[in-house]
Design an enzyme around this catalytic site. Structure first.
Site, PDB file in Angstrom:
ATOM      1  N   GLU A  92       0.828  -1.210   0.000  1.00  0.00           N
ATOM      2  CA  GLU A  92       0.000   0.000   0.000  1.00  0.00           C
ATOM      3  C   GLU A  92       0.859   1.256   0.000  1.00  0.00           C
ATOM      4  O   GLU A  92       0.586   2.196  -0.740  1.00  0.00           O
ATOM      5  CB  GLU A  92      -0.924  -0.005   1.222  1.00  0.00           C
ATOM      6  N   VAL A  96      10.240   6.702   2.317  1.00  0.00           N
ATOM      7  CA  VAL A  96      11.498   6.981   3.010  1.00  0.00           C
ATOM      8  C   VAL A  96      11.625   8.500   3.086  1.00  0.00           C
ATOM      9  O   VAL A  96      11.402   9.198   2.082  1.00  0.00           O
ATOM     10  CB  VAL A  96      12.704   6.362   2.269  1.00  0.00           C
ATOM     11  N   GLY A 102      18.026   7.561  -1.617  1.00  0.00           N
ATOM     12  CA  GLY A 102      19.249   7.354  -2.378  1.00  0.00           C
ATOM     13  C   GLY A 102      20.269   6.502  -1.657  1.00  0.00           C
ATOM     14  O   GLY A 102      21.402   6.359  -2.114  1.00  0.00           O
ATOM     15  N   GLY A 106      14.646   2.165   0.470  1.00  0.00           N
ATOM     16  CA  GLY A 106      13.424   1.730  -0.199  1.00  0.00           C
ATOM     17  C   GLY A 106      13.598   0.357  -0.840  1.00  0.00           C
ATOM     18  O   GLY A 106      12.717  -0.502  -0.745  1.00  0.00           O
ATOM     19  N   SER A 107      14.745   0.148  -1.466  1.00  0.00           N
ATOM     20  CA  SER A 107      15.027  -1.162  -2.083  1.00  0.00           C
ATOM     21  C   SER A 107      15.063  -2.267  -1.034  1.00  0.00           C
ATOM     22  O   SER A 107      14.562  -3.369  -1.267  1.00  0.00           O
ATOM     23  CB  SER A 107      16.366  -1.123  -2.822  1.00  0.00           C
ATOM     24  N   ASN A 133       5.380  10.296 -10.433  1.00  0.00           N
ATOM     25  CA  ASN A 133       6.505   9.893  -9.583  1.00  0.00           C
ATOM     26  C   ASN A 133       7.482   9.010 -10.361  1.00  0.00           C
ATOM     27  O   ASN A 133       7.595   7.813 -10.127  1.00  0.00           O
ATOM     28  CB  ASN A 133       5.987   9.192  -8.320  1.00  0.00           C
ATOM     29  N   TYR A 140      11.225   0.878  -9.202  1.00  0.00           N
ATOM     30  CA  TYR A 140      10.485  -0.380  -9.278  1.00  0.00           C
ATOM     31  C   TYR A 140      10.878  -1.175 -10.524  1.00  0.00           C
ATOM     32  O   TYR A 140      11.080  -2.390 -10.459  1.00  0.00           O
ATOM     33  CB  TYR A 140       8.975  -0.137  -9.261  1.00  0.00           C
TER      34      TYR A 140
END
Length: 170
Positions: A92, A96, A102, A106-107, A133, A140
């Site tokens: 959902e 970050v 960077g 997130g990864s 975005n 992704y």
């Protein structure tokens, strides 16, 4: 770079999660749509039958620092079901804080969600991103996600509460 830990959220993290939800909504220019409370997050995520699960990213203090870990990101997900493919996870939110982007946080959250999906026997996990975005879409795609709008032409729809009431005759 400071040390980052990705872990399952605890009930005590709900204040930080709400803070980050509000930051995400502001980033997406949708602040007026946040209606959730810290109490609702607690009840819905940490009750007997949780509606969602959440991972948090924390920056760990260096030895000798007096402050504790600081929550700088989160990934909130839930399980759903595909009639074509079976078990699914829907991510959902992934957020970050800007000053920590960077750095691969997130990864790391996405990789952890993938691990949960595989551990639970899910065939895939899905997420949505706003069309402006590009940075998120690029991430992704770089991690192997397929853009279903491009590939299959899917559009997502939502029935808000008023539409549900009308449909249900209430």
């Amino acid at each position: 770079m400071a040390s980052v830990r990705i872990r399952e959220a605890k009930e005590g993290d709900c204040g930080d999660i709400l803070r980050l939800i509000r930051e995400l909504a502001e980033y997406e220019k949708l602040s007026d749509q946040v209606k959730i409370s810290e109490e609702a997050l607690r009840a819905d995520g940490f009750g007997e039958n949780p509606f969602y699960q959440c991972l948090v990213a924390e920056i760990l203090p260096v030895p000798g620092e007096l402050q504790g870990p600081c929550v700088v990101g989160y990934g909130l997900y839930y399980f759903s079901y595909s009639t074509w493919k079976g078990r699914t996870i829907y991510l959902e939110d992934l957020y970050v804080m800007p000053e920590y982007r960077g750095q691969g946080i997130g990864s790391k959250i996405i990789k952890n969600v993938a691990e949960v999906a595989l551990d639970k026997g899910c065939s895939h996990f899905r997420l949505a991103v706003l069309d402006w975005n590009k940075r998120a879409m690029d991430l992704y795609k770089a991690l192997g996600a397929q853009d279903l709008t491009e590939a299959e032409g899917w559009h997502f729809f939502c029935f808000e509460e008023e539409a549900m009431r009308e449909l249900a005759g209430r």
